[in-house]
Design an enzyme around this catalytic site. Sequence first.
Site, short mmCIF file in Angstrom:
data_model
loop_
_atom_site.label_atom_id
_atom_site.label_comp_id
_atom_site.label_asym_id
_atom_site.label_seq_id
_atom_site.Cartn_x
_atom_site.Cartn_y
_atom_site.Cartn_z
N ASP A 33 4.11 8.70 -8.70
CA ASP A 33 4.55 7.45 -8.06
C ASP A 33 5.69 6.93 -8.72
OD1 ASP A 33 4.79 4.85 -6.84
OD2 ASP A 33 2.97 5.42 -5.81
N ILE A 34 6.68 6.68 -8.25
CA ILE A 34 7.92 5.72 -9.00
C ILE A 34 7.47 4.25 -9.08
CG2 ILE A 34 9.73 7.40 -8.10
CD1 ILE A 34 10.53 5.11 -6.03
N ASN A 91 -4.54 4.89 2.07
CA ASN A 91 -4.30 3.95 2.79
C ASN A 91 -4.04 4.24 4.18
OD1 ASN A 91 -4.38 2.07 0.65
ND2 ASN A 91 -2.65 2.51 -0.12
N GLU A 99 2.65 2.17 3.07
CA GLU A 99 4.11 2.03 3.28
C GLU A 99 4.93 2.89 3.65
OE1 GLU A 99 5.64 0.77 -0.75
OE2 GLU A 99 4.03 -0.92 -0.83
N HIS A 104 -0.92 10.58 2.80
CA HIS A 104 -0.79 10.95 1.23
C HIS A 104 -1.71 10.42 0.47
CE1 HIS A 104 1.25 7.02 1.95
NE2 HIS A 104 1.08 6.52 0.51
N HIS A 106 -3.30 8.70 -3.06
CA HIS A 106 -2.97 8.24 -4.69
C HIS A 106 -4.15 8.62 -5.28
CE1 HIS A 106 -0.20 5.20 -2.83
NE2 HIS A 106 -0.76 5.42 -1.97
#
Length: 117
Positions: A33-34, A91, A99, A104, A106
């Site tokens: 993750d950025i 999420n 977002e 996806h 995490h």
Amino acid sequence: MEYNADNVFAKILRAEIPTDKIYEDDYALAFYDIHPKAKIHVLVISKSMVTDFTDFMEHSSDEEAAGYMRAIVKVTHLLNLDKDGYRLVFNTGPDSGQEVPHLHAHILAGEKLKTDL
């Protein structure tokens, strides 16, 4: 919510946006993750064009669902997260903080994580 093929993860899957790949197979692509929320923060995005976990489970085949979940486990093994553990987060929807409207997971690890969810 309708799937938008111009979301950032769809662009990553089409190689329009570069990423530092950790793992890839027929079902998933994993990368860091950025904007990490932990010492280790990896995203595992589905190769299915679905918006979130609910959309994925309602519209994917058993093979796709199993393949994606197994890909997540393969990433945890590659990063040697089994000994100390990790947190897995999906999420789903705007109230959850999602977002990007593309399925996806995490993976958060590498330090003692807060438990006050």
